[in-house]
Scaffold this active site. Structure first.
Site, short mmCIF file in Angstrom:
data_model
loop_
_atom_site.label_atom_id
_atom_site.label_comp_id
_atom_site.label_asym_id
_atom_site.label_seq_id
_atom_site.Cartn_x
_atom_site.Cartn_y
_atom_site.Cartn_z
N LYS A 67 0.81 -1.23 0.00
CA LYS A 67 0.00 0.00 0.00
C LYS A 67 0.85 1.28 0.00
O LYS A 67 0.38 2.32 -0.44
CB LYS A 67 -0.97 0.00 1.19
CG LYS A 67 -2.15 -0.94 0.99
CD LYS A 67 -3.12 -0.88 2.14
CE LYS A 67 -4.28 -1.85 1.90
NZ LYS A 67 -5.24 -1.87 3.00
N ASN A 88 -4.94 2.02 -1.86
CA ASN A 88 -5.50 0.69 -2.13
C ASN A 88 -6.30 0.62 -3.44
O ASN A 88 -6.79 -0.44 -3.79
CB ASN A 88 -6.38 0.21 -0.95
CG ASN A 88 -7.75 0.84 -0.96
OD1 ASN A 88 -7.91 1.97 -1.40
ND2 ASN A 88 -8.74 0.10 -0.51
N GLY A 130 -1.86 -1.85 16.85
CA GLY A 130 -1.25 -2.12 15.55
C GLY A 130 -0.83 -0.84 14.86
O GLY A 130 -1.47 0.21 15.02
N VAL A 134 -2.82 -0.59 7.61
CA VAL A 134 -4.20 -0.09 7.71
C VAL A 134 -4.33 1.04 8.75
O VAL A 134 -5.28 1.82 8.71
CB VAL A 134 -5.18 -1.26 7.99
CG1 VAL A 134 -5.12 -1.71 9.44
CG2 VAL A 134 -6.60 -0.89 7.62
N ASN A 154 1.96 -0.57 19.27
CA ASN A 154 2.41 -1.60 18.34
C ASN A 154 3.54 -2.39 18.98
O ASN A 154 4.36 -1.84 19.71
CB ASN A 154 2.92 -0.95 17.04
CG ASN A 154 3.01 -1.95 15.91
OD1 ASN A 154 2.06 -2.68 15.66
ND2 ASN A 154 4.15 -2.01 15.24
N TYR A 220 -12.11 -9.91 9.49
CA TYR A 220 -13.46 -10.42 9.24
C TYR A 220 -13.46 -11.91 8.90
O TYR A 220 -14.52 -12.50 8.74
CB TYR A 220 -14.16 -9.61 8.12
CG TYR A 220 -13.36 -9.51 6.86
CD1 TYR A 220 -12.48 -8.46 6.67
CD2 TYR A 220 -13.48 -10.46 5.85
CE1 TYR A 220 -11.72 -8.35 5.52
CE2 TYR A 220 -12.74 -10.36 4.69
CZ TYR A 220 -11.86 -9.30 4.54
OH TYR A 220 -11.11 -9.20 3.40
P1 NDP Z 1 0.44 -5.21 8.23
O1 NDP Z 1 1.06 -6.50 7.85
O2 NDP Z 1 0.91 -3.96 7.60
O3 NDP Z 1 0.54 -5.00 9.82
C1 NDP Z 1 0.33 -6.07 10.71
C2 NDP Z 1 0.20 -5.52 12.13
O4 NDP Z 1 -0.08 -6.61 13.02
C3 NDP Z 1 1.47 -4.86 12.65
O5 NDP Z 1 1.11 -3.80 13.51
C4 NDP Z 1 2.12 -6.01 13.43
O6 NDP Z 1 3.01 -5.59 14.45
C5 NDP Z 1 0.91 -6.64 14.05
N1 NDP Z 1 1.15 -8.03 14.47
C6 NDP Z 1 1.17 -9.13 13.69
N2 NDP Z 1 1.39 -10.23 14.44
C7 NDP Z 1 1.52 -9.82 15.72
C8 NDP Z 1 1.75 -10.48 16.96
N3 NDP Z 1 1.89 -11.81 17.03
N4 NDP Z 1 1.81 -9.72 18.10
C9 NDP Z 1 1.65 -8.37 18.05
N5 NDP Z 1 1.43 -7.69 16.90
C10 NDP Z 1 1.36 -8.40 15.75
O7 NDP Z 1 -1.13 -5.42 7.96
P2 NDP Z 1 -2.28 -4.32 7.73
O8 NDP Z 1 -2.08 -3.19 8.68
O9 NDP Z 1 -2.41 -4.01 6.30
O10 NDP Z 1 -3.56 -5.16 8.16
C11 NDP Z 1 -3.80 -5.50 9.53
C12 NDP Z 1 -5.05 -6.34 9.59
O11 NDP Z 1 -6.15 -5.58 9.09
C13 NDP Z 1 -5.00 -7.61 8.75
O12 NDP Z 1 -5.55 -8.64 9.51
C14 NDP Z 1 -5.86 -7.28 7.55
O13 NDP Z 1 -6.47 -8.45 7.03
C15 NDP Z 1 -6.88 -6.35 8.15
N6 NDP Z 1 -7.48 -5.41 7.18
C16 NDP Z 1 -8.83 -5.38 7.07
C17 NDP Z 1 -9.43 -4.51 6.21
C18 NDP Z 1 -10.92 -4.51 6.09
O14 NDP Z 1 -11.42 -3.99 5.09
N7 NDP Z 1 -11.64 -5.00 7.06
C19 NDP Z 1 -8.65 -3.57 5.36
C20 NDP Z 1 -7.23 -3.67 5.57
C21 NDP Z 1 -6.67 -4.57 6.46
P3 NDP Z 1 4.59 -5.46 14.15
O15 NDP Z 1 4.76 -4.15 13.46
O16 NDP Z 1 5.22 -5.52 15.50
O17 NDP Z 1 4.95 -6.64 13.27
#
Ligand code: NDP
Length: 276
Positions: A67, A88, A130, A134, A154, A220
């Site tokens: 993105k 997006n 997070g 997004v 985060n 979701y």
């Molecule tokens: P990214 O991959 O950019 O970010 C992932 C985030 O999750 C980071 O903040 C990461 O932290 C955190 N994370 C992952 N695993 C862990 C863990 N075990 N413990 C703590 N923190 C964790 O993803 P996006 O921001 O693009 O998307 C996030 C979520 O939002 C996804 O599940 C995606 O499917 C959903 N989404 C839903 C949308 C909708 O329309 N409903 C639209 C866009 C996204 P760290 O930086 O420390 O790795």
């Protein structure tokens, strides 16, 4: 007339429901068009942009992890993408410029924020868990409603610091402190991927929250994460990210086709039938 081609770029993409969403609308409105999954590596973005310029592709959605990565390839950043620096939805405009927009902000507004029945929403305290791709869209959508007290946490604090450069008004909370911070919140938003896959769950219990607290999960699939189940048991209002997903798609469809497709029961059921 040649069939129009659309798709979503990202990696991994095997579970994306965007093709179901857009192909449902193409069929409903009688378009000769097809929307498919385009799983690519970072170095293949340039080739995708060539296809948009050559009109082999009429529009694309962009998801994790590209993105931000697509921005240098664009001619213009428009709409909410200007504020979020997270793109997006991409297409070629009438002046042959490749434009990038953001429809996640609209998705969250329509699918969640505008549904909230809270008095003095602008006085609410919101904790966003997070700081991934997004999160800028979530912060911007909340700030458009006048919400000023936005806390972001985060696991990797550096990423939260980066987001603060874009949105200096946010307060960064250490990951170790989220449980304590949660106690005073009016809204908690999970914007991490925790809960997406079996086995990866929040270690925090979030035992103490306000009764009136509203919990929102961007996830979701599954329809109900462990956190949603836990809060539902405590009679706390919860939402998942399904409507955000459908509304972001609705706006993308409109940007590409100048038709606002209907978000009807049949569509919601069709998508829900694909969820865990
Ligand atoms: P990214 O991959 O950019 O970010 C992932 C985030 O999750 C980071 O903040 C990461 O932290 C955190 N994370 C992952 N695993 C862990 C863990 N075990 N413990 C703590 N923190 C964790 O993803 P996006 O921001 O693009 O998307 C996030 C979520 O939002 C996804 O599940 C995606 O499917 C959903 N989404 C839903 C949308 C909708 O329309 N409903 C639209 C866009 C996204 P760290 O930086 O420390 O790795």
């Amino acid at each position: 007339m040649r069939k129009k081609k659309f798709g979503i770029i990202g990696k991994p993409l095997s579970h994306s429901l965007s093709p179901i969403l857009h192909n449902f609308w193409f069929q409903k409105y009688g378009f000769s068009a097809d929307y498919s999954i385009i799983e690519i590596e970072l170095n293949e973005i340039e080739g995708i942009f060539k296809k948009i310029r050559n009109k082999e592709l009429q529009g694309i959605n962009v998801t994790v992890p590209y993105k931000q990565a697509v921005i240098p390839f664009l001619d213009l950043l428009i709409g909410d993408a200007n504020k979020t620096l997270s793109v997006n939805t991409i297409s070629l405009n009438e002046n042959e410029k490749i434009v990038g927009n953001n429809t996640d902000v609209y998705g969250l507004e329509q699918g969640f924020i505008n549904k909230l029945n809270k008095t003095n929403l602008d006085q609410n305290k919101v904790l966003i868990l997070g700081a991934g791709g997004v999160t800028p869209s979530v912060i911007y959508a909340l700030s458009k409603k006048g919400i000023k007290q936005i806390f972001v946490s985060n696991r990797t604090i550096k990423k939260a610091d980066e987001i603060k450069k874009k949105f200096p008004f946010i307060v960064i909370t250490k990951w170790e402190d989220i449980e304590e911070r949660a106690e005073e919140m009016d809204i908690i938003i999970n914007a991490t991927s925790i809960g997406l896959q079996d086995g990866i769950e929040f270690k925090q219990e979030f035992r103490v929250t306000k009764k009136s607290m509203v919990y929102y999960d961007v996830i979701y699939n599954p329809k109900e994460t462990m956190m949603i189940k836990k809060f539902k048991k405590k009679k706390i209002q919860t939402y998942n990210g399904l409507e955000m997903f459908i509304y972001q798609g609705q706006k993308s469809f409109f940007l590409w086709n100048q038709i606002n497709p209907e978000f009807d029961k049949e569509l919601k059921q069709k998508i829900e039938s694909k969820l865990k």
